[in-house]
Structures are given as C-alpha cells and as structure tokens.
Design a protein around this motif. Structure first.
Motif, PDB file in Angstrom:
ATOM      1  N   ARG A 141       0.828  -1.211   0.000  1.00 16.47           N
ATOM      2  CA  ARG A 141       0.000   0.000   0.000  1.00 16.47           C
ATOM      3  C   ARG A 141       0.855   1.251   0.000  1.00 16.47           C
ATOM      4  N   THR A 142       2.021   1.146   0.605  1.00 17.21           N
ATOM      5  CA  THR A 142       2.902   2.314   0.661  1.00 17.21           C
ATOM      6  C   THR A 142       3.739   2.483  -0.590  1.00 17.21           C
ATOM      7  N   GLY A 143       3.678   1.544  -1.523  1.00 20.43           N
ATOM      8  CA  GLY A 143       4.459   1.645  -2.757  1.00 20.43           C
ATOM      9  C   GLY A 143       5.165   0.341  -3.061  1.00 20.43           C
ATOM     10  N   VAL A 144       6.305   0.462  -3.710  1.00 20.08           N
ATOM     11  CA  VAL A 144       7.072  -0.707  -4.111  1.00 20.08           C
ATOM     12  C   VAL A 144       7.975  -1.128  -2.959  1.00 20.08           C
ATOM     13  N   ARG A 145       8.067  -2.422  -2.743  1.00 20.51           N
ATOM     14  CA  ARG A 145       8.930  -2.953  -1.693  1.00 20.51           C
ATOM     15  C   ARG A 145       9.828  -4.023  -2.298  1.00 20.51           C
ATOM     16  N   ALA A 146      11.090  -3.970  -1.946  1.00 14.65           N
ATOM     17  CA  ALA A 146      12.067  -4.919  -2.471  1.00 14.65           C
ATOM     18  C   ALA A 146      12.379  -5.971  -1.407  1.00 14.65           C
ATOM     19  N   ARG A 147      12.463  -7.204  -1.863  1.00 12.40           N
ATOM     20  CA  ARG A 147      12.937  -8.291  -1.008  1.00 12.40           C
ATOM     21  C   ARG A 147      14.285  -8.735  -1.557  1.00 12.40           C
ATOM     22  N   VAL A 148      15.309  -8.605  -0.737  1.00 12.20           N
ATOM     23  CA  VAL A 148      16.673  -8.887  -1.168  1.00 12.20           C
ATOM     24  C   VAL A 148      17.200 -10.069  -0.363  1.00 12.20           C
ATOM     25  N   ALA A 149      17.647 -11.107  -1.053  1.00 10.39           N
ATOM     26  CA  ALA A 149      18.286 -12.261  -0.426  1.00 10.39           C
ATOM     27  C   ALA A 149      19.754 -12.247  -0.804  1.00 10.39           C
ATOM     28  N   VAL A 150      20.609 -12.204   0.197  1.00  8.12           N
ATOM     29  CA  VAL A 150      22.045 -12.042  -0.038  1.00  8.12           C
ATOM     30  C   VAL A 150      22.781 -13.229   0.577  1.00  8.12           C
ATOM     31  N   ALA A 151      23.693 -13.816  -0.194  1.00  4.63           N
ATOM     32  CA  ALA A 151      24.586 -14.860   0.304  1.00  4.63           C
ATOM     33  C   ALA A 151      25.936 -14.217   0.574  1.00  4.63           C
ATOM     34  N   LEU A 152      26.345 -14.215   1.839  1.00  9.48           N
ATOM     35  CA  LEU A 152      27.565 -13.533   2.252  1.00  9.48           C
ATOM     36  C   LEU A 152      28.747 -14.491   2.281  1.00  9.48           C
ATOM     37  N   ALA A 153      29.902 -13.966   1.938  1.00  9.93           N
ATOM     38  CA  ALA A 153      31.142 -14.715   2.084  1.00  9.93           C
ATOM     39  C   ALA A 153      31.510 -14.796   3.562  1.00  9.93           C
ATOM     40  N   ALA A 154      32.453 -15.662   3.884  1.00  9.21           N
ATOM     41  CA  ALA A 154      32.797 -15.890   5.290  1.00  9.21           C
ATOM     42  C   ALA A 154      33.392 -14.645   5.949  1.00  9.21           C
ATOM     43  N   HIS A 155      34.085 -13.815   5.180  1.00  9.98           N
ATOM     44  CA  HIS A 155      34.750 -12.650   5.762  1.00  9.98           C
ATOM     45  C   HIS A 155      33.864 -11.404   5.787  1.00  9.98           C
ATOM     46  N   ALA A 156      32.655 -11.478   5.247  1.00  7.98           N
ATOM     47  CA  ALA A 156      31.812 -10.283   5.121  1.00  7.98           C
ATOM     48  C   ALA A 156      31.157  -9.941   6.450  1.00  7.98           C
ATOM     49  N   GLY A 157      30.990  -8.632   6.685  1.00 16.31           N
ATOM     50  CA  GLY A 157      30.288  -8.158   7.866  1.00 16.31           C
ATOM     51  C   GLY A 157      28.862  -7.783   7.518  1.00 16.31           C
ATOM     52  N   PRO A 158      27.871  -8.320   8.215  1.00 18.46           N
ATOM     53  CA  PRO A 158      26.475  -8.026   7.874  1.00 18.46           C
ATOM     54  C   PRO A 158      26.123  -6.549   7.977  1.00 18.46           C
ATOM     55  N   ALA A 159      26.633  -5.857   8.994  1.00 19.23           N
ATOM     56  CA  ALA A 159      26.290  -4.443   9.167  1.00 19.23           C
ATOM     57  C   ALA A 159      26.806  -3.610   8.001  1.00 19.23           C
ATOM     58  N   GLY A 160      28.055  -3.844   7.607  1.00 21.51           N
ATOM     59  CA  GLY A 160      28.617  -3.101   6.486  1.00 21.51           C
ATOM     60  C   GLY A 160      27.929  -3.427   5.178  1.00 21.51           C
ATOM     61  N   THR A 161      27.570  -4.697   4.996  1.00 20.10           N
ATOM     62  CA  THR A 161      26.864  -5.088   3.772  1.00 20.10           C
ATOM     63  C   THR A 161      25.487  -4.448   3.705  1.00 20.10           C
ATOM     64  N   LEU A 162      24.784  -4.400   4.847  1.00 19.73           N
ATOM     65  CA  LEU A 162      23.463  -3.789   4.874  1.00 19.73           C
ATOM     66  C   LEU A 162      23.535  -2.302   4.551  1.00 19.73           C
TER      67      LEU A 162
END
Length: 199
Positions: A141-162
C-alpha cells in the motif's frame, strides 16, 4: 511457497483424475477378465455390463450409519474452502509486474520489474563480501517494496553489507526509477561451499 502449493495441488488433482480414468478404462474394456485379474475388494465397477450407480442406495451406504452425512457434507465443504483459499491466493498478486518511472516532465514510462530486479541484483553482487544476490519487487500500500536475499562470504560483515546495500544498489534503484521511497527487506545468510578434496 505459492508455486510449490500450486504444483502440489495440480499434481494431486492429476493423480486422482489419472486413477479414475484408468479405472473406468479397465472396466470399460473388460481388462480385469481378459488379463485374469481380480479387482480390489469392494470394487464397484469391474466390467462393461455393470453399472456404477444403480437405482436406490447401495448396501454399504445403507449400513454406513451417521458418518455418511459427515462425508457427504464435510468433504465437499473442505474442498470448497480449499478451492476458495487457493483462488484468493491466486488473485492476491503481491509481486510487481511493472514500475512506473516518473521522468519529471509529466510523462512516465513503465519499466519491467524483472529488469530493475536484475539490475539491483547485479550491482549488489559486485559488492565486497557478497557472493550472490536475488531481488524481488512487490507491491504494498505504501508503494514498491524490495525483497533482497544475499549470500555472504565468510569474511563479510552483515552491518557493512546492509549499509552498502542501502546506500548503493537500493538507493540507485530508487533514484533511477523516480520513486519517493523504496523500502526493502534484506535477508542474509552465509554462502555454502562444497567441501574441498585433498588428493
């Protein structure tokens, strides 16, 4: 989930119709007698000269008791509720087909949602620490919404990726499509790798 439910329901309906068709074919062609086979016990129609539903109620139906009405009313009611639920799910399409791009001059263009999804996924896949990304655009109702599924490498940081997704691919998609806002649900998981072999 919807595709899986559709496939299961279509598969079950196909199996039931196939079984009924084979049973009618076997009885109509008198295959039980020709192949010297005995039909299952309680089989209602085993030859071309027999009628499936004769006049009056069959003996097994007369002896059924109270539960026959439960079957007569309950099974069609359950099938009707299941069919209505399936129809409601089919009509409630949450995935966006197109996105209206506002050019700012009073005109607009319709952009296929799959094109924008591929562009966002491709840009997200080039980010450091992201091995794979999948994007799906849906309507809210508020507009377009994206659903993103991400596969992270072992060294990746979730906070920085987000933060990188918010400031990079998602922001670029919002500005390029001329959207006031583009909300997103981001799901992250670690990328799976096959075990290495030592020779």
């Amino acid at each position: 989930m919807l595709k899986a439910v559709n496939r299961v329901l279509l598969g079950l309906a196909g199996l039931v119709l196939l079984a009924l068709g084979l049973a009618v074919l076997a009885a109509g062609l008198d295959l039980w007698r020709r192949w010297n086979l005995d039909p299952p016990s309680g089989w209602l129609w085993s030859g071309p000269d027999e009628v499936l539903l004769g006049r009056g109620s069959p003996a097994w139906w007369q002896d059924a008791g109270w539960w026959r009405w439960l079957v007569v009313i309950g099974v069609p009611a359950a099938l009707l509720l299941l069919a209505l639920w399936w129809l409601a799910v089919q009509l409630r399409r949450q995935r966006a087909d197109t996105v209206l791009v506002d050019s700012g001059d009073g005109y607009g263009a319709l952009l296929r949602a799959g094109t924008l999804e591929d562009a966002v996924a491709a840009e997200a896949g080039t980010m450091a620490g992201v091995e794979r990304a999948k994007v799906t655009l849906g309507r809210r109702r508020t507009g377009v919404r994206a659903r993103v599924a991400v596969a992270l490498a072992a060294h990746a940081g979730p906070a920085g990726t987000l933060a990188g997704l918010r400031e990079g691919p998602l922001e670029h998609a919002r500005t390029s499509a001329g959207l006031d806002r583009l909300s997103a649900d981001v799901r992250m998981r670690s990328a799976r790798h096959r075990a290495g072999r030592v020779s």
